[in-house]
Design a protein around this motif. Structure first.
Motif, PDB file in Angstrom:
ATOM      1  N   GLU A 138       0.946  -1.329   0.031  1.00 12.41           N
ATOM      2  CA  GLU A 138       0.118  -0.037  -0.011  1.00 12.41           C
ATOM      3  C   GLU A 138       0.989   1.259  -0.129  1.00 12.41           C
ATOM      4  O   GLU A 138       0.513   2.167  -0.728  1.00 12.41           O
ATOM      5  CB  GLU A 138      -1.118   0.150   1.276  1.00 12.41           C
ATOM      6  CG  GLU A 138      -2.042  -1.152   1.203  1.00 12.41           C
ATOM      7  CD  GLU A 138      -2.932  -0.686  -0.190  1.00 12.41           C
ATOM      8  OE1 GLU A 138      -3.104   0.328  -0.190  1.00 12.41           O
ATOM      9  OE2 GLU A 138      -3.245  -1.852  -0.733  1.00 12.41           O
ATOM     10  N   ALA A 139       2.037   1.150   0.639  1.00 20.73           N
ATOM     11  CA  ALA A 139       3.012   2.248   0.653  1.00 20.73           C
ATOM     12  C   ALA A 139       3.334   2.751  -0.772  1.00 20.73           C
ATOM     13  O   ALA A 139       3.556   3.690  -1.222  1.00 20.73           O
ATOM     14  CB  ALA A 139       4.006   2.099   1.732  1.00 20.73           C
ATOM     15  N   TRP A 140       3.678   1.767  -1.307  1.00 16.80           N
ATOM     16  CA  TRP A 140       4.339   1.873  -2.841  1.00 16.80           C
ATOM     17  C   TRP A 140       3.269   2.442  -3.621  1.00 16.80           C
ATOM     18  O   TRP A 140       3.573   3.163  -4.630  1.00 16.80           O
ATOM     19  CB  TRP A 140       4.885   0.655  -3.297  1.00 16.80           C
ATOM     20  CG  TRP A 140       5.377   0.889  -4.709  1.00 16.80           C
ATOM     21  CD1 TRP A 140       5.105   0.390  -5.949  1.00 16.80           C
ATOM     22  CD2 TRP A 140       6.615   1.464  -4.867  1.00 16.80           C
ATOM     23  NE1 TRP A 140       5.790   0.871  -6.973  1.00 16.80           N
ATOM     24  CE2 TRP A 140       6.712   1.431  -6.309  1.00 16.80           C
ATOM     25  CE3 TRP A 140       7.565   2.264  -4.258  1.00 16.80           C
ATOM     26  CZ2 TRP A 140       8.040   2.220  -6.832  1.00 16.80           C
ATOM     27  CZ3 TRP A 140       8.586   2.742  -4.689  1.00 16.80           C
ATOM     28  CH2 TRP A 140       8.798   3.016  -6.150  1.00 16.80           C
ATOM     29  N   LYS A 141       1.934   2.102  -3.601  1.00 22.03           N
ATOM     30  CA  LYS A 141       0.978   2.283  -4.274  1.00 22.03           C
ATOM     31  C   LYS A 141       0.717   3.874  -3.806  1.00 22.03           C
ATOM     32  O   LYS A 141       0.393   4.884  -5.086  1.00 22.03           O
ATOM     33  CB  LYS A 141      -0.506   1.723  -3.952  1.00 22.03           C
ATOM     34  CG  LYS A 141      -0.539   0.358  -4.437  1.00 22.03           C
ATOM     35  CD  LYS A 141      -1.965  -0.417  -4.143  1.00 22.03           C
ATOM     36  CE  LYS A 141      -1.874  -1.811  -4.447  1.00 22.03           C
ATOM     37  NZ  LYS A 141      -2.997  -2.647  -3.935  1.00 22.03           N
ATOM     38  N   LYS A 142       1.001   4.418  -2.976  1.00 25.63           N
ATOM     39  CA  LYS A 142       0.752   5.742  -2.537  1.00 25.63           C
ATOM     40  C   LYS A 142       2.055   6.660  -3.260  1.00 25.63           C
ATOM     41  O   LYS A 142       1.788   7.755  -3.659  1.00 25.63           O
ATOM     42  CB  LYS A 142       0.788   6.377  -1.098  1.00 25.63           C
ATOM     43  CG  LYS A 142      -0.232   5.450  -0.472  1.00 25.63           C
ATOM     44  CD  LYS A 142      -0.111   5.840   1.162  1.00 25.63           C
ATOM     45  CE  LYS A 142      -1.543   5.232   2.044  1.00 25.63           C
ATOM     46  NZ  LYS A 142      -1.306   5.357   3.430  1.00 25.63           N
ATOM     47  N   ALA A 145       1.022   7.042  -6.921  1.00 27.00           N
ATOM     48  CA  ALA A 145      -0.056   8.077  -7.041  1.00 27.00           C
ATOM     49  C   ALA A 145       0.507   9.422  -6.696  1.00 27.00           C
ATOM     50  O   ALA A 145       0.234  10.329  -7.631  1.00 27.00           O
ATOM     51  CB  ALA A 145      -1.261   7.802  -5.951  1.00 27.00           C
ATOM     52  N   ARG A 146       1.528   9.592  -6.003  1.00 22.32           N
ATOM     53  CA  ARG A 146       2.296  10.947  -5.828  1.00 22.32           C
ATOM     54  C   ARG A 146       3.130  11.077  -7.003  1.00 22.32           C
ATOM     55  O   ARG A 146       3.117  12.299  -7.385  1.00 22.32           O
ATOM     56  CB  ARG A 146       3.134  10.603  -4.554  1.00 22.32           C
ATOM     57  CG  ARG A 146       3.883  11.793  -4.161  1.00 22.32           C
ATOM     58  CD  ARG A 146       2.906  12.935  -3.481  1.00 22.32           C
ATOM     59  NE  ARG A 146       3.496  13.782  -2.872  1.00 22.32           N
ATOM     60  CZ  ARG A 146       2.937  15.202  -2.803  1.00 22.32           C
ATOM     61  NH1 ARG A 146       1.620  15.475  -3.179  1.00 22.32           N
ATOM     62  NH2 ARG A 146       3.755  16.173  -2.331  1.00 22.32           N
TER      63      ARG A 146
END
Length: 424
Positions: A138-142, A145-146
């Motif tokens: 999930e951290a990488w998905k953020k 997105a960034r």
């Protein structure tokens, strides 16, 4: 795959040998004379083997072998002979000559097996290219997105992350997904000689100014990526600040930096005004130890690339290998994971890599976490985090680099229960 140099005047036999070697996973190259063979030998990479006819129109195998020795090349030479004549065998193999011979009528039976005895494993080099490595956390998905959010603007940005987390790849992705992708990009390393500058006698500006200014001129309308911006000296910071604040170049600046940059801003060793111009937006890249669910995915990505480059069957990690990789703290992050996985793939005897095939580096710099153990509150947090990651006190001790007995004493001292929770 290993290069194999074939030196033979017979075009038909060269084709046969090339075909046999290619099917066996080698990379053959042909020369039809001794002189041409010498030219090709100069270009051979480590791990190569030379297969040469005993006699060619411009010389003999012995002449080629002696030339290689004189020039300092130590490639193993296999000689193709029509007949195994004792006199010829003695001449070509004596005094550190050919390592082996094969009979021309038996090329199809002897060539591949004989070459296999002497072809040293090629050193496979994989680099972290400009593409993002697939991850599932999930951290990488953020982070992704960034990247898209920043790419849609013209804002300057700083990519924060530990060494080896792939910060430059993220910076390049912002450029590639932006409207500036049609304009030039310049990548410069803050700690290299690139920022020193070259003096122009016709200019009254400093050498440093001229060099830094030239990057902006070259990248007009595009992007400059400044790697490891925290390594810029105060003088270089001042020049960069002057250009950005007073000349307003039409260039987006994307920097990469390790987390220590924030401390440098606080203690004024990095100019706060420059920092805020560069950090109009930012991305914090998670360390590998904080997103362990990504480790098997990234490792598998490297194994796929290794198989593609070597032409060998893709190797896979078993459960024991995955567990071992997840327990390791990865101070070198993606770069270190790549090296450990490739080393295991190279040395694993089976197609499945187990924990026994994995060798972690023994010499590591002291981490911030280790240094912070001197602070009781930070030490307590580190122990709890280690337990949560490892899901056992045995694993937590390995992560912290201490014995289980020492960890038990620390738990008692700091008030941490058996479930990894602070005691009231």
């Amino acid at each position: 795959m290993n290069k194999i140099l074939i030196v033979d005047a017979s075009a038909s036999d060269s084709r046969v040998m090339s075909s046999l070697l290619s099917r066996a996973g080698y990379d053959p190259v042909c020369a039809e004379s001794i002189e041409a063979g010498k030219q090709e030998a100069v270009e051979l990479p480590p791990g190569a083997v030379i297969v040469t006819a005993l006699r060619l129109y411009d010389g003999t195998a012995r002449e080629l072998i002696d030339w290689l020795k004189t020039e300092g090349y130590k490639f193993p030479v296999i000689v193709v002979m029509d007949l195994l004549n004792p006199a010829d065998l003695l001449e070509v193999m004596s005094g550190g000559g050919a390592v082996d011979v094969i009979q021309r009528p038996a090329i199809d039976k002897q060539l591949v097996e004989t070459v296999g005895k002497y072809a040293r494993p090629e050193h496979i080099v994989l680099t972290l290219d400009n593409q993002l490595i697939p991850r599932i956390s999930e951290a990488w998905k953020k982070v992704e997105a960034r990247i898209d959010a920043i790419a849609a603007t013209n804002a300057n940005a700083i990519i924060f992350g530990e060494c080896g987390t792939g910060k430059e790849q993220i910076a390049r992705q912002i450029y590639q997904r932006s409207s500036r992708e049609q304009k030039p990009i310049t990548v410069v390393e803050s700690g290299s000689a690139a920022f020193i500058g070259v003096h122009s006698p016709s200019s009254d500006r400093s050498e440093m100014y001229n060099r830094i200014k030239s990057y902006f001129s070259k990248s007009a309308g595009g992007t400059i990526i400044i790697k490891n911006v925290h390594l810029l000296s105060i003088d270089k910071q001042s020049v960069l600040m002057h250009i950005l604040e007073n000349e307003h170049p039409d260039v987006r600046v994307i920097c990469t930096a390790e987390p220590e940059l924030l401390k440098m801003v606080a203690n004024k060793s990095f100019r706060p005004n420059l920092f805020f111009i560069l950090r109009q937006s930012d991305i914090a890249v998670p360390a590998l130890k904080d997103d362990t669910e990504d480790i098997p995915v990234i490792a598998d990505y490297f194994l796929k690339r290794y198989a593609a480059k070597t032409g060998k069957q893709r190797k896979r990690l078993d459960a024991s290998a995955v567990k071992a990789l997840k327990l390791y703290p990865w101070p070198g992050n993606l770069r270190e994971l790549k090296d450990v996985v490739l080393f295991a793939a190279f040395h694993a005897k089976d197609e499945t890599i187990s924990a026994e095939d994995i060798n972690f580096n023994l010499s590591e710099p002291e981490t911030v976490d280790e240094l912070n153990r001197k602070n009781p509150r930070q030490e307590k947090e580190n122990i709890i985090k280690a337990y949560q990651r490892a899901d056992s006190w045995t694993g937590a001790a390995k992560l912290l680099g201490i014995s289980e007995r020492a960890l038990l004493e620390l738990r008692k001292k700091l008030g941490i229960d058996k479930n990894g929770q602070p005691l009231p």
